[in-house]
Scaffold this active site. Structure first.
Site, short mmCIF file in Angstrom:
data_model
loop_
_atom_site.label_atom_id
_atom_site.label_comp_id
_atom_site.label_asym_id
_atom_site.label_seq_id
_atom_site.Cartn_x
_atom_site.Cartn_y
_atom_site.Cartn_z
N CYS A 94 0.85 -1.20 0.00
CA CYS A 94 0.00 0.00 0.00
C CYS A 94 0.88 1.25 0.00
O CYS A 94 1.87 1.31 0.74
CB CYS A 94 -0.89 -0.01 1.23
SG CYS A 94 -1.81 1.52 1.41
N GLU A 124 3.28 -5.86 8.92
CA GLU A 124 3.64 -4.48 8.54
C GLU A 124 4.75 -3.95 9.45
O GLU A 124 5.71 -3.33 8.98
CB GLU A 124 2.42 -3.55 8.64
CG GLU A 124 2.77 -2.12 8.26
CD GLU A 124 1.76 -1.09 8.77
OE1 GLU A 124 0.56 -1.38 8.79
OE2 GLU A 124 2.21 0.01 9.14
N THR A 167 0.55 1.79 10.66
CA THR A 167 -0.39 2.70 9.99
C THR A 167 -1.82 2.61 10.51
O THR A 167 -2.58 3.56 10.41
CB THR A 167 -0.42 2.43 8.47
OG1 THR A 167 -0.76 1.05 8.25
CG2 THR A 167 0.90 2.74 7.82
N SER A 235 -7.73 -9.16 11.63
CA SER A 235 -7.48 -7.88 10.97
C SER A 235 -7.33 -6.78 12.03
O SER A 235 -8.27 -6.47 12.77
CB SER A 235 -8.65 -7.56 10.03
OG SER A 235 -8.74 -6.17 9.81
FE1 F3S Z 1 -3.28 1.04 3.09
FE2 F3S Z 1 -4.63 2.10 5.01
FE3 F3S Z 1 -5.64 0.23 3.56
S1 F3S Z 1 -2.51 1.56 5.09
S2 F3S Z 1 -3.97 -1.05 2.97
S3 F3S Z 1 -5.11 2.28 2.83
S4 F3S Z 1 -5.91 0.43 5.76
#
Ligand code: F3S
Length: 296
Positions: A94, A124, A167, A235
């Site tokens: 991402c 991550e 994130t 998740s």
């Molecule tokens: Fe990226 Fe946020 Fe989705 S880091 S994979 S846009 S939850």
């Protein structure tokens, strides 16, 4: 009974983008292995398996020569091992995670000791740590700070500290961590005069899509009598949505519609729905349909 969906739920742009890349590449290559699941949602993964995209747990399990990096990203070390084996890499990291990785690397290059605030076991976070060129540490709670800082000061004599976050952390939790960290650092400086901190740099690496979902879920929970959170039990962002809603109102997390229990809705006039960033649209639709079926 009113069923209201949060204004901002389900598949985030990162997972949607990764799914589209893999669907396209699966037509070209037939079989693709992903290093870990693309995202933490069994139903989404099952859909990908059906078109030839299968997850493996580690490098040793790779059988073919086409490998996809999932949205959570991978460390530079993993990428170089794949290249050394002449494996073709499809990178679906991402862009938000990529930015966090860049921040980790830039801090490390600039000479900062890097704190990665997050869950040590999450893929991550492992990738972020791998970008710190050996100068990083994962901290998931303030109680770990003192031990980590003492260890670092003794072993490396660092005096400049950088902080980034997984994130999918929430903004209040990250802010609170920084506040507590400042408190610890004051004590630490007093106790270790030879290791006085020269610089503290905090980089906001939180995902805006996650923040928007959390804000929308909180708003909806405040005016609902029941919240249903749809998403994978492993998740991280779905679990955080559940925690946020649960702190406000009766909340149940489900992975699929069959798990919705009719007794939850007894006496409820307003039911809110939200969903994790890797929950496919059709699963959310199924849950809403199931709820509606209970009221005829
Ligand atoms: Fe990226 Fe946020 Fe989705 S880091 S994979 S846009 S939850």
């Amino acid at each position: 009974m009113e069923i209201e969906e949060a204004c901002g739920l389900g598949l985030c742009f990162g997972v949607r983008r990764a799914t589209e890349i893999l669907k396209r590449e699966a037509i070209t290559y037939g079989e693709i292995e992903t290093l870990g699941p693309l995202a933490h949602n069994q139903q989404l993964m099952q859909g990908l398996v059906e078109i030839g995209v299968t997850p493996v747990d580690c490098l040793e399990q790779i059988r073919g020569n086409i490998v996809a990096i999932p949205t959570h990203g991978a460390s530079p070390e993993i990428l170089s091992q794949l290249r050394a084996r002449h494996i073709h890499i499809i990178d679906t990291t991402c862009p938000i995670v990529q930015q966090a990785q860049n921040a980790a690397e830039e801090l490390a290059i600039a000479g900062f000791e890097v704190i990665v605030f997050g869950d040590a076991g999450h893929s991550e976070v492992k990738g972020l740590l791998g970008c710190t060129r050996g100068s990083g540490m994962v901290i998931s709670g303030i109680e770990q700070v003192a031990a980590c800082l003492k260890l670092s000061a003794k072993d490396r004599g660092f005096r400049r500290l950088g902080v980034i976050s997984q994130t999918t952390q929430t903004w209040p939790v990250f802010c609170n961590f920084i506040k507590q960290l400042m408190g610890k650092l004051t004590t630490w400086d007093l106790e270790n005069r030879e290791n006085v901190l020269k610089e503290l740099r905090v980089i906001n690496t939180l995902c805006t899509a996650t923040q928007e979902r959390q804000r929308a879920a909180k708003e909806l929970a405040q005016r609902s009598q029941l919240m249903i959170v749809v998403g994978g039990y492993d998740s991280a962002n779905t679990i955080r949505l559940t925690e946020i809603c649960f702190s406000i109102v009766e909340t149940h997390q489900v992975e699929i519609a069959d798990e919705v229990d009719s007794c939850w809705i007894t006496g409820k006039q307003h039911i809110g729905i939200t969903a994790g960033a890797s929950t496919p649209d059709e699963i959310i639709r199924d849950v809403v349909k199931k709820l509606k079926s209970f009221v005829g």
